[in-house]
Design an enzyme around this catalytic site. Structure first.
Site, mmCIF file in Angstrom:
data_model
loop_
_atom_site.group_PDB
_atom_site.id
_atom_site.type_symbol
_atom_site.label_atom_id
_atom_site.label_comp_id
_atom_site.label_asym_id
_atom_site.label_seq_id
_atom_site.Cartn_x
_atom_site.Cartn_y
_atom_site.Cartn_z
ATOM 1 N N LYS A 61 -14.971 26.890 19.727
ATOM 2 C CA LYS A 61 -15.668 25.826 20.451
ATOM 3 C C LYS A 61 -15.587 26.116 21.944
ATOM 4 O O LYS A 61 -14.491 26.388 22.471
ATOM 5 C CB LYS A 61 -15.018 24.473 20.149
ATOM 6 C CG LYS A 61 -15.190 24.012 18.705
ATOM 7 C CD LYS A 61 -16.622 23.614 18.402
ATOM 8 C CE LYS A 61 -16.721 22.874 17.073
ATOM 9 N NZ LYS A 61 -18.117 22.513 16.748
ATOM 10 N N GLU A 72 -23.966 28.959 19.257
ATOM 11 C CA GLU A 72 -24.479 27.801 18.519
ATOM 12 C C GLU A 72 -24.729 26.629 19.462
ATOM 13 O O GLU A 72 -23.853 26.257 20.240
ATOM 14 C CB GLU A 72 -23.434 27.439 17.445
ATOM 15 C CG GLU A 72 -23.853 26.360 16.470
ATOM 16 C CD GLU A 72 -22.766 26.134 15.395
ATOM 17 O OE1 GLU A 72 -21.993 27.069 15.083
ATOM 18 O OE2 GLU A 72 -22.683 25.010 14.882
ATOM 19 N N ASP A 120 -27.984 24.066 15.593
ATOM 20 C CA ASP A 120 -27.275 23.159 14.684
ATOM 21 C C ASP A 120 -27.924 21.780 14.856
ATOM 22 O O ASP A 120 -28.906 21.441 14.160
ATOM 23 C CB ASP A 120 -25.769 23.170 15.039
ATOM 24 C CG ASP A 120 -24.912 22.197 14.240
ATOM 25 O OD1 ASP A 120 -25.456 21.410 13.454
ATOM 26 O OD2 ASP A 120 -23.665 22.195 14.407
ATOM 27 N N LYS A 180 -26.756 22.357 7.407
ATOM 28 C CA LYS A 180 -25.758 21.411 6.903
ATOM 29 C C LYS A 180 -26.502 20.388 6.063
ATOM 30 O O LYS A 180 -27.441 19.750 6.563
ATOM 31 C CB LYS A 180 -25.068 20.683 8.062
ATOM 32 C CG LYS A 180 -24.194 21.547 8.952
ATOM 33 C CD LYS A 180 -23.568 20.721 10.072
ATOM 34 C CE LYS A 180 -22.687 21.596 10.965
ATOM 35 N NZ LYS A 180 -22.216 20.872 12.152
HETATM 36 O O1 OSB Z 1 -20.822 21.518 15.503
HETATM 37 O O2 OSB Z 1 -20.542 22.707 13.797
HETATM 38 C C1 OSB Z 1 -20.237 21.724 14.444
HETATM 39 C C2 OSB Z 1 -17.263 19.984 12.862
HETATM 40 C C3 OSB Z 1 -17.625 18.663 13.013
HETATM 41 C C4 OSB Z 1 -18.810 18.359 13.633
HETATM 42 C C5 OSB Z 1 -19.633 19.365 14.116
HETATM 43 C C6 OSB Z 1 -19.271 20.693 13.969
HETATM 44 C C7 OSB Z 1 -18.069 21.008 13.351
HETATM 45 C C8 OSB Z 1 -17.624 22.377 13.189
HETATM 46 C C9 OSB Z 1 -17.195 22.861 11.849
HETATM 47 O O3 OSB Z 1 -17.631 23.158 14.102
HETATM 48 C C10 OSB Z 1 -15.769 22.637 11.502
HETATM 49 C C11 OSB Z 1 -15.464 22.863 10.053
HETATM 50 O O4 OSB Z 1 -15.903 22.086 9.195
HETATM 51 O O5 OSB Z 1 -14.745 23.801 9.754
HETATM 52 MG MG MG Z 2 -22.130 23.210 15.536
#
Ligand code: OSB
Ligand code: MG
Length: 369
Positions: free
Chosen positions: A163, A213, A238, A262
């Site tokens: 992140k 992303e 995303d 997703k």
């Molecule tokens: O932005 O991909 C995202 C988790 C919660 C909300 C948004 C995101 C995420 C993650 C994935 O980055 C975390 C996971 O489930 O391992």
């Molecule tokens: Mg994401």
């Protein structure tokens, strides 16, 4: 499909350790487990992946619950249907609320597959035997993040996602790249940047990230298209891709080279499959995103990821990555960076009723007959 009842379980479970993004720190995960029961006693399972507060998208556990209870369950009961795709289409009449729609629609796909005594992956046309797994490290102290990456790589994860935000990007990416010269590495910005940050994003190019992303606005396609012309790293969308129409627009505009699909964000399988096929036709790569999910949603993610196009490791981690104890009887386990597809009927997992009741906040059943 003859539905006898729908049960909504609201649950809440602490994460093993807080998950930090520039938008929110998640310590406790609330969610909605949807159980649909048919007249023969078979059950289908879905999971509402909205968070307690609207930091990732506009939905919350409470709005999802309201929409499920007062809008979607009545709409499902309104008129008979033969196939879950009809419900996916029927729900298009309701604006937004993708995660609420997905929760119920996923449960109906699971039930449908169990009625046919087939694994859901087979029903949607899946072929992959092994699902490629990647893990995510939240934001934090650089040293700790590197240590976490080391542990995840050691566990066998094939890809690491980190992140980032303008406050924490180049240093951690440089550090991770130095430690893991050949690792498949990607960065998720959750919309932390604007076009004015172009130079900062260009500076990431030298680290050969697999992709970046959602660098820009959650509902933007135009600026991502402009940015993509200025950076070498492929953009993965995303938040910006919610409907098949968004996907068509992103294709027209060349807004991305990759999409993270997703089920929750796009409203379920009917929409996810449409988005997937659009991506295949237009040579956009896809992978399965994660939402810090419980086992029901993890099992659905595995089913989706058996589709041929899911060649990039997803946010698919073991149940034990986030939870002391998951709510399914056989938790999801990543081995050597892969999870074997589940061969049981439907999504191939069952609820651990004892664990479910331990983490349950409420349970309400709606009769359909
Ligand atoms: O932005 O991909 C995202 C988790 C919660 C909300 C948004 C995101 C995420 C993650 C994935 O980055 C975390 C996971 O489930 O391992
Ligand atoms: Mg994401």
């Amino acid at each position: 499909m003859k539905i006898k009842s729908v049960t909504l379980h609201v649950i809440s479970m602490p994460l093993k350790k807080p998950f930090v993004t520039h938008l929110q720190t998640v310590k406790e995960r609330e969610g909605i487990i949807v159980e649909v029961q048919d007249t023969e006693g078979l059950c289908g399972l879905g999971e509402g992946v909205a968070f307690s507060t609207p930091w990732y998208t506009e939905e919350t556990v409470k709005t999802s619950y309201h929409i499920l209870k007062d809008v979607l369950i009545p709409l499902m009961n309104n008129k008979p249907f033969q196939h879950p795709e009809e419900i996916g289409k029927r729900f298009e009449a309701v604006r937004g609320n993708a995660m609420a729609k997905a929760a119920l629609e996923m449960a109906l796909w699971d039930l449908y597959a169990r009625q046919q005594q087939k694994p859901l992956w087979k029903l949607i046309g899946g072929v992959r035997e092994e699902i490629l797994s990647g893990a995510v490290i939240g934001a934090g102290d650089t040293e700790e993040m590197v240590k976490q990456a080391e542990e995840l790589v050691e566990e066998g994860y094939q890809r690491i996602k980190v992140k980032i935000s303008p406050e924490s990007d180049i240093q951690i990416v440089r550090e991770l790249r130095a430690q893991f010269p050949a690792l498949s590495l990607l960065a998720d910005a959750n919309s932390a940047y604007s076009l004015g940050d172009k130079a900062k994003l260009q500076a990431l190019d030298e680290f050969h990230l697999e992709m970046i992303e959602q660098p820009l606005g959650i509902d933007d396609l135009v600026e991502h298209s402009i940015l993509q012309k200025e950076i070498a790293t492929p953009i993965c969308l995303d938040e910006s891709i919610v409907t098949p129409h968004d996907m068509k627009s992103a294709i027209h505009l060349n807004s991305c080279g990759v999409v993270n699909i997703k089920l929750g964000r796009v409203g379920g399988y009917t929409s996810a499959l449409e988005i997937y096929h659009l991506c295949r036709q237009h040579h956009i790569r896809v992978w399965c995103g994660g939402m810090i999910e419980f086992g029901v949603s993890r099992a659905h993610n595995l089913a989706l990821s058996t589709l041929e196009g899911f060649t990039i490791p997803g946010d698919i981690s073991s149940s034990s990555n986030y939870w002391e104890e998951d709510i399914i009887t056989s938790p999801i386990v990543v081995n050597n960076g892969v999870v074997k597809r589940l061969e049981g009927a439907g999504i191939g997992v069952e609820l651990n009723r004892k664990r479910l009741s331990e983490v349950s906040l409420s349970k309400e059943t709606f009769s359909s007959l």
